[in-house]
Write an enzyme that holds these catalytic residues in place. Sequence first.
Site, PDB file in Angstrom:
ATOM      1  N   GLY A  11       5.052  -3.304   6.126  1.00  0.00           N
ATOM      2  CA  GLY A  11       5.869  -4.425   5.664  1.00  0.00           C
ATOM      3  C   GLY A  11       5.697  -4.662   4.179  1.00  0.00           C
ATOM      4  O   GLY A  11       4.599  -4.542   3.647  1.00  0.00           O
ATOM      5  N   ARG A  72       7.879   2.387   8.171  1.00  0.00           N
ATOM      6  CA  ARG A  72       6.813   2.705   9.115  1.00  0.00           C
ATOM      7  C   ARG A  72       7.032   4.143   9.590  1.00  0.00           C
ATOM      8  O   ARG A  72       8.167   4.595   9.701  1.00  0.00           O
ATOM      9  CB  ARG A  72       6.821   1.721  10.275  1.00  0.00           C
ATOM     10  CG  ARG A  72       6.669   0.271   9.788  1.00  0.00           C
ATOM     11  CD  ARG A  72       6.481  -0.705  10.933  1.00  0.00           C
ATOM     12  NE  ARG A  72       6.561  -2.082  10.477  1.00  0.00           N
ATOM     13  CZ  ARG A  72       5.571  -2.757   9.904  1.00  0.00           C
ATOM     14  NH1 ARG A  72       4.400  -2.152   9.717  1.00  0.00           N
ATOM     15  NH2 ARG A  72       5.718  -4.009   9.508  1.00  0.00           N
ATOM     16  N   ASP A 103      -3.037  -3.361   7.420  1.00  0.00           N
ATOM     17  CA  ASP A 103      -3.999  -2.670   8.281  1.00  0.00           C
ATOM     18  C   ASP A 103      -3.586  -1.227   8.578  1.00  0.00           C
ATOM     19  O   ASP A 103      -4.386  -0.299   8.432  1.00  0.00           O
ATOM     20  CB  ASP A 103      -4.154  -3.450   9.591  1.00  0.00           C
ATOM     21  CG  ASP A 103      -5.137  -2.807  10.540  1.00  0.00           C
ATOM     22  OD1 ASP A 103      -6.345  -3.058  10.403  1.00  0.00           O
ATOM     23  OD2 ASP A 103      -4.697  -2.039  11.423  1.00  0.00           O
ATOM     24  N   THR A 125      -0.272  -7.592   2.191  1.00  0.00           N
ATOM     25  CA  THR A 125       0.346  -8.097   3.407  1.00  0.00           C
ATOM     26  C   THR A 125       0.403  -9.615   3.360  1.00  0.00           C
ATOM     27  O   THR A 125      -0.595 -10.265   3.014  1.00  0.00           O
ATOM     28  CB  THR A 125      -0.419  -7.653   4.666  1.00  0.00           C
ATOM     29  OG1 THR A 125       0.059  -8.388   5.799  1.00  0.00           O
ATOM     30  CG2 THR A 125      -1.916  -7.850   4.535  1.00  0.00           C
ATOM     31  N   ASP A 127       0.538 -11.582   5.820  1.00  0.00           N
ATOM     32  CA  ASP A 127      -0.169 -12.189   6.951  1.00  0.00           C
ATOM     33  C   ASP A 127      -1.602 -12.580   6.621  1.00  0.00           C
ATOM     34  O   ASP A 127      -2.186 -13.420   7.309  1.00  0.00           O
ATOM     35  CB  ASP A 127      -0.180 -11.232   8.144  1.00  0.00           C
ATOM     36  CG  ASP A 127       1.197 -11.081   8.781  1.00  0.00           C
ATOM     37  OD1 ASP A 127       2.029 -11.979   8.598  1.00  0.00           O
ATOM     38  OD2 ASP A 127       1.428 -10.056   9.446  1.00  0.00           O
ATOM     39  N   ASP A 129      -4.274 -10.954   7.179  1.00  0.00           N
ATOM     40  CA  ASP A 129      -5.003 -10.719   8.425  1.00  0.00           C
ATOM     41  C   ASP A 129      -6.106  -9.673   8.317  1.00  0.00           C
ATOM     42  O   ASP A 129      -6.633  -9.217   9.338  1.00  0.00           O
ATOM     43  CB  ASP A 129      -4.028 -10.307   9.531  1.00  0.00           C
ATOM     44  CG  ASP A 129      -3.204  -9.072   9.169  1.00  0.00           C
ATOM     45  OD1 ASP A 129      -3.289  -8.606   8.016  1.00  0.00           O
ATOM     46  OD2 ASP A 129      -2.473  -8.583  10.042  1.00  0.00           O
ATOM     47  N   ARG A 171       1.771 -13.280  13.913  1.00  0.00           N
ATOM     48  CA  ARG A 171       1.689 -13.020  15.352  1.00  0.00           C
ATOM     49  C   ARG A 171       0.252 -13.141  15.858  1.00  0.00           C
ATOM     50  O   ARG A 171       0.002 -13.659  16.945  1.00  0.00           O
ATOM     51  CB  ARG A 171       2.245 -11.633  15.659  1.00  0.00           C
ATOM     52  CG  ARG A 171       2.522 -11.386  17.130  1.00  0.00           C
ATOM     53  CD  ARG A 171       3.393 -10.175  17.329  1.00  0.00           C
ATOM     54  NE  ARG A 171       4.665 -10.283  16.645  1.00  0.00           N
ATOM     55  CZ  ARG A 171       5.713 -10.973  17.115  1.00  0.00           C
ATOM     56  NH1 ARG A 171       5.596 -11.625  18.255  1.00  0.00           N
ATOM     57  NH2 ARG A 171       6.839 -11.013  16.443  1.00  0.00           N
TER      58      ARG A 171
END
Length: 319
Positions: A11, A72, A103, A125, A127, A129, A171
């Site tokens: 992303g 991707r 990741d 990213t 996120d 995360d 998510r």
Amino acid sequence: MKTIGVLTSGGDAPGMNAAIRGVIRTGIYNNMRMMGVKHGFNGLITGDIDDMDISSVSDIIQRGGTILRTARCDEFKTEEGQKKAINVLEVFNIDGLIILGGDGSLRGAKALSDKGIPTIGVPCTIDNDLGYTDYSIGFYTAVETVVDAISKIRDTSYSHGRSNIVEVMGRHCGDIALYSGLAGGVESILLPEVPFDIDSICKKVIQGKNRGKLHNIIVLAEGVSNAYDVAKQILDKTGIETRVTVLGHIQRGGSPVPFDRILASEMGKMAVELLMEDKSGRALGVKCNDIFDMDISEALEVEKQFDVNRYNTAKILSI
């Protein structure tokens, strides 16, 4: 180290272009040949690679997205796909590769490093995360985008006396919801890390209305529940009309905030310097405002820790 390649994968995140600029200009400053791999690992497999110079990265530090494009690539996850990528690197005489992404991208960097290709991973990213680093490039810009949306939604929510649910990305990690909810002064924040009780949410909505509050805003991370189901439950239990706004991919776009531009620039520079020092399989991160590097395998094993203190702050201030 004579030739370095750079690619963006997974992303997109605001600040990727600033990182690309940092990589290319640092390499050129050190008299190296710089090459850009387009469309992520797909481009690495197919040889979609071009030389890059100073002009290639002019006027991009303020732009969102990635000029190298991204995608991707399931093929790269296979041994055959990785062999193709390594062959392409050899054909183009690329000595080292800098990979920008989340990741999955860092795992791709690890796979190449394990096969003898010098690689450096740069965390990009929205996120946020990745457990080993305080922040990833693009996160704060995404938070800024959400906070701006919350402010606009509050205006219309106040005018109509409604409750509003704002669904944001996240998510498995609720950092966007947590940070934007705290900064936006919302009434409730629903995160994948914390189970929520619909009755408690409804009670807060009713108590706010009873004391004359004309709006109620709830930020919900996409990994928690279906926003429309939650809205229906609030309506059924309270009788208060509840609208849903799903921000979606708007959170990935936009000009990066200064923090992301600075972080990306410094990480891009450091990634090149690590390759020049013959280091490989390293992941860049930031802790207490200091940029550091660590073994990429160890970085990927660090679990993301939920910020309980920040969550409690938001909970206390939203009474």
